[in-house]
Structures are given as C-alpha cells and as structure tokens.
Design an enzyme around this catalytic site. Structure first.
Site, PDB file in Angstrom:
ATOM      1  N   GLY A  26       0.827  -1.197   0.000  1.00 20.61           N
ATOM      2  CA  GLY A  26       0.000   0.000   0.000  1.00 20.61           C
ATOM      3  C   GLY A  26       0.860   1.245   0.000  1.00 20.61           C
ATOM      4  O   GLY A  26       1.937   1.280  -0.597  1.00 20.61           O
ATOM      5  N   GLN A  28       2.821   2.864   2.289  1.00 24.92           N
ATOM      6  CA  GLN A  28       4.203   2.713   2.742  1.00 24.92           C
ATOM      7  C   GLN A  28       4.875   1.511   2.090  1.00 24.92           C
ATOM      8  O   GLN A  28       6.049   1.566   1.722  1.00 24.92           O
ATOM      9  CB  GLN A  28       4.252   2.570   4.267  1.00 24.92           C
ATOM     10  CG  GLN A  28       3.914   3.832   5.030  1.00 24.92           C
ATOM     11  CD  GLN A  28       4.958   4.926   4.885  1.00 24.92           C
ATOM     12  OE1 GLN A  28       6.124   4.669   4.605  1.00 24.92           O
ATOM     13  NE2 GLN A  28       4.538   6.171   5.066  1.00 24.92           N
ATOM     14  N   THR A  54      -3.404  -5.746  -6.640  1.00 25.28           N
ATOM     15  CA  THR A  54      -2.156  -5.278  -6.029  1.00 25.28           C
ATOM     16  C   THR A  54      -0.991  -6.152  -6.458  1.00 25.28           C
ATOM     17  O   THR A  54       0.120  -5.663  -6.700  1.00 25.28           O
ATOM     18  CB  THR A  54      -2.284  -5.267  -4.498  1.00 25.28           C
ATOM     19  OG1 THR A  54      -3.415  -4.485  -4.122  1.00 25.28           O
ATOM     20  CG2 THR A  54      -1.045  -4.672  -3.854  1.00 25.28           C
ATOM     21  N   ASP A  84      -2.827  -1.752  11.126  1.00 28.45           N
ATOM     22  CA  ASP A  84      -2.630  -2.257  12.487  1.00 28.45           C
ATOM     23  C   ASP A  84      -3.573  -3.395  12.846  1.00 28.45           C
ATOM     24  O   ASP A  84      -3.167  -4.394  13.443  1.00 28.45           O
ATOM     25  CB  ASP A  84      -2.828  -1.125  13.510  1.00 28.45           C
ATOM     26  CG  ASP A  84      -1.710  -0.101  13.478  1.00 28.45           C
ATOM     27  OD1 ASP A  84      -0.604  -0.453  13.028  1.00 28.45           O
ATOM     28  OD2 ASP A  84      -1.943   1.039  13.900  1.00 28.45           O
ATOM     29  N   HIS A 109       4.911   1.344  12.751  1.00 26.96           N
ATOM     30  CA  HIS A 109       4.119   1.917  13.851  1.00 26.96           C
ATOM     31  C   HIS A 109       4.162   0.908  14.991  1.00 26.96           C
ATOM     32  O   HIS A 109       4.145  -0.303  14.766  1.00 26.96           O
ATOM     33  CB  HIS A 109       2.685   2.169  13.395  1.00 26.96           C
ATOM     34  CG  HIS A 109       1.785   2.749  14.453  1.00 26.96           C
ATOM     35  ND1 HIS A 109       2.211   3.700  15.368  1.00 26.96           N
ATOM     36  CD2 HIS A 109       0.481   2.507  14.751  1.00 26.96           C
ATOM     37  CE1 HIS A 109       1.203   4.028  16.165  1.00 26.96           C
ATOM     38  NE2 HIS A 109       0.152   3.311  15.814  1.00 26.96           N
TER      39      HIS A 109
END
EC number: 1.1.1.383
Length: 332
Positions: A26, A28, A54, A84, A109
C-alpha cells in the site's frame, strides 16, 4: 535532545546477502519496497492470493511477489506494512512459524508490539522505521535524491546488531538523507495516538464543526461559514507547516493576530488541557487500545455509526457544493 542519525551513521552492508520481505504494497509498502530495491537490497513482497490487482501492480513495478507465508519463509527482515488491525492475524497465520533465529521483525508503527497484540519470540530482533510522511512522498523524495525524516526504534535486540540493521533499512528507503530520530516503541505509539486524537484528527475536526454550527445557528449563511472556518484553514496550516506557529502570526493581519492571541485561550482552557491529560492517560494505560481492539472484535458498531454521522454532517453537503466551484481541486 534526541539522537539523530544521518547517512554517515548507517551502512547498507548490514543488508548485504539478506532478503527483506515487505508485507503489503500500500502507501508505505510500495515506497519501502521500491526504494530498497533501488538501493540494491534483495526484496520480496508478500501479498494475499486474493489481492490480484495489487499483486499485478507490484509485479508491473518489477517486484518479486509471493504468497504471504512463502515470502516470509527464510526472510532476514520482515516488514509489517499493513493496517494495524489486520497485523496480528496475518502474523499468527503466515509469519510467526516462518521466523528464523536472528531475523528481524520490522514495523512502521508501534501499536501491536507496545500493546502486546503481537508477541515475537525471543530469538528475533524487533525494530521500527517510521517515515514521518505518506508513502508517495517517501518514494518521490528518494527518486529526487532526498529523503523524508523518520523515526527508528529497537524493542528487542537478540543479535546485538538490531540498530545497525534498522539504520541500514532506513538508509535503503532514503530516510537517513533527511535524518532519523531515535525513539522507542512506547514513545512513538503513545505520541502518535495522542496527536491523532487530540489535535490532528479529533481536535481539529471538532473545532471546525463546532465553529460552523455556531455561525449557522446565529443566522449566517452556511456557505460563508464554510469558507471562514474550514476552507481558509489550509492557508493557516501551510504557514505553520512551513515555518512554525510564529511564522503564521507574522503572516496574518494585525487584527487576526490580536483577536487570535486574546481569544484563543478562551476556547482552549485549562479544562481543555485537563481533558488532554485524561486522553493521554487512556493511551498510556492501554485503555484506548483495549477499547479499539474490542470494537474491532464486535464488528465496529460504534466506529461505523460515528463515521456515518460525520458523513451526514451539514458541512459535508455544503463543502461538496463549494468545492465544485474550485477547478484547482480534484472533484469529489
């Protein structure tokens, strides 16, 4: 003061002969994969079989693409660059049994590590490289020979070389060209959530809506209210973004300066500060994380209702109509 790493502090040799597996492609994921590949790193992208679009896009970009578990199998660095809330399931089903001793589990993250939604085995390194900008910007800056400032953290250092490998990864995506600030998973996670809830998303959105409602309730035209409380916000934010808060004060009219400096504190009071502290406490204790995890387990009923209310707010309708008058904007 924070420790900041530059190009001279990082060495790509720590990725020599290693395979970096990027889970996801995606915002990042595609930037990290392409930048690392262009830096000479051996990269494989892991995607679910059902995501054909994708998969095709990644292959068109020249990436080696494999099924999630196959991509992770034997990889030296596995970067979890997917949302997440889906990371824990993907980790359990496709990653954890493929982790070899001395491998690195990488994040952008800290949420799932900090709140123990993913608990890696003790025989791997756990690190984070978090660009402070969206993926397309990370890619564009790399192509232009520049970089986006990023964060780096090490949560688990089994090999004794976790920081060196993480910095090599950061260099591979171009981050050390700008500077990489050392932090911890705890600090990154808690400050990121706080900023989203109090300022960037929650605070700003509520301030705009309440300002709009106040003007409309007082009899002002919604079109005028929209321009004054929402549309012009970008002009102010750009000034702050480019040069800080004082830069904004230096650029606005004297009337705006005086009115803003004398009235702003009547809106954001000590009671507001106390609520900020309460919200921070909810983040620090894990109360917010538990609430959000349970919300997802229940099918997101509160989340979906709140999102619907936002979508149906009068400011959205009037905004769509006014943006149609602005040819420089992308159409809704």
């Amino acid at each position: 003061m924070a420790k900041i790493y530059r190009d001279a502090d990082a060495d790509l040799k720590y990725l020599d002969g290693k395979t970096v597996c990027i889970i996801g492609y995606g915002s990042q994921g595609h930037a990290h994969a392409l930048n690392l590949k262009d830096s000479g790193v051996n990269v494989v992208v892991g995607l679910p079989e059902w995501d054909k679009a994708t998969w095709e896009r990644a292959e068109k970009d020249g990436m080696v693409v494999k099924k999630l578990s196959e991509a992770a199998d034997g990889a030296d660095v596995i970067a979890m660059l997917i949302p997440d809330m889906v990371q824990p399931a993907v980790y359990r089903e496709h990653i954890q049994d493929k982790l070899k001793e001395g491998a690195m589990l990488m994040f952008a993250h800290g949420f799932n590590i900090h709140y123990n939604q993913i608990v890696p085995p003790e025989y791997v390194d756990v690190a984070m490289v978090a660009p402070k900008g969206p993926g397309p910007l990370v890619r564009r800056m790399y192509v232009e020979g520049k970089g986006v400032p990023s964060l780096v953290a090490v949560e688990q250092n089994y090999t004794g070389k976790a920081l060196e490998v993480a910095l090599a990864y950061a260099k591979g995506i171009g981050a050390t060209r700008a500077g990489v600030i050392e932090t911890t998973f705890k600090e990154e996670t808690e400050t990121d959530l706080f900023g989203e809830q109090v300022d960037l998303c929650g605070g700003v959105a509520e301030m705009i809506k309440m300002s709009f409602e106040t003007l409309v309730e007082a009899g002002y035209q919604p079109e005028i209210a929209y321009f004054e409380v929402l549309h012009e916000l970008k002009l102010i934010v750009d000034l702050i973004y480019e040069g800080g808060i004082y830069n904004m004060w230096s650029a606005v009219s004297e009337t705006a300066k005086y009115g803003g400096m004398t009235r702003g504190k009547r809106i954001f009071t000590e009671q507001t500060r106390e609520e900020m502290r309460k919200i921070l406490k909810e983040i620090q204790t894990g109360e917010f994380a538990r609430e959000w995890i349970l919300e997802n387990m229940a099918g997101r009923p509160v989340y979906n209702k709140l999102l619907q209310m936002e979508r149906e707010h009068p400011i959205e309708k009037i905004g769509k109509e006014l943006r149609a008058m602005m040819p420089w904007l992308k159409k809704d």
